[in-house]
Design an enzyme around this catalytic site. Sequence first.
Site, PDB file in Angstrom:
ATOM      1  N   SER A  14       0.843  -1.198   0.000  1.00 35.10           N
ATOM      2  CA  SER A  14       0.000   0.000   0.000  1.00 35.10           C
ATOM      3  C   SER A  14       0.878   1.248   0.000  1.00 35.10           C
ATOM      4  O   SER A  14       1.919   1.283  -0.646  1.00 35.10           O
ATOM      5  CB  SER A  14      -0.970  -0.044   1.186  1.00 35.10           C
ATOM      6  N   ASP A 184       3.627  12.391   8.546  1.00 35.38           N
ATOM      7  CA  ASP A 184       2.273  12.761   8.966  1.00 35.38           C
ATOM      8  C   ASP A 184       1.736  11.845  10.063  1.00 35.38           C
ATOM      9  O   ASP A 184       0.541  11.818  10.319  1.00 35.38           O
ATOM     10  CB  ASP A 184       1.320  12.727   7.765  1.00 35.38           C
ATOM     11  N   HIS A 187       3.030   7.877   7.332  1.00 35.27           N
ATOM     12  CA  HIS A 187       3.981   7.600   6.258  1.00 35.27           C
ATOM     13  C   HIS A 187       5.398   7.976   6.668  1.00 35.27           C
ATOM     14  O   HIS A 187       5.604   8.848   7.519  1.00 35.27           O
ATOM     15  CB  HIS A 187       3.551   8.335   4.987  1.00 35.27           C
TER      16      HIS A 187
END
Length: 253
Positions: A14, A184, A187
């Site tokens: 992902s 953040d 990530h």
Amino acid sequence: MVGPIRPQFVLFGSSIVQFSFSHQGWGAILADLYACKADILLRGYAGWNSRCALQVLDEVFPKDATVQPSLVIVYFGGNDSVEPHPSGLSAHVPLPEYVENMRKIAIHLKSLSQKTQIIFLTAPAMNETHIAEVFGNSLGRSNESCRKYSDACVQLCQELGVKVIDLWKALQQRDDWLTACFTDGIHLSCEGSEIVIKEILKVIKEADWEPNLHWRSLPTEFPEISPCIFVDPEGSTAIKVSQMDFEWQTQWH
């Protein structure tokens, strides 16, 4: 198809995979280290969970492909671990289903060829406070939930004999991981990616694989064509450019 055929390393997962070429990411570092040695193929899909991965597994990794990957690095789990939403629209996958999905992915990849090696990356740690600051709320994510999915992935890989990197533990080895490892809260920053790439290279270097897939062990493409440069003022010592280790690469031995 561009020749000659090199070993293929596929990064499948992902957003941790999709964004691995951003912020001096771990995918970009792999591509740099394996230049002229292996092709790093990115198959990253932000927002995906293990359920999504199963839907495209045969298409991304067809069993009848002429060339099969030498290494597949798989990451799913962070999105699977989010809390379920009453609407049913979240990326949440119940833990038992997640484990079975990852089992199916591993079995499929093992069936591709005897030379295809596999590394699973677990759900990483995350900074819930940072997530809320950036997005306005926690997005249904918690570090504790990531731990449960990470532990389950490790247990599955031990059962299947698949190499696994526990990102939940690895990221937290830094004392300042909460502020250093993320862009953040979810990530990876440059510092976070450095931890990931060190763990990946450690697994590759120590694995009893034939051939050895570490970047220092794989042959360089077209070495006989590479020109020489002279590395001393007198011009008596020459070395092929293809044999040189550049300064930024030496930390990854």
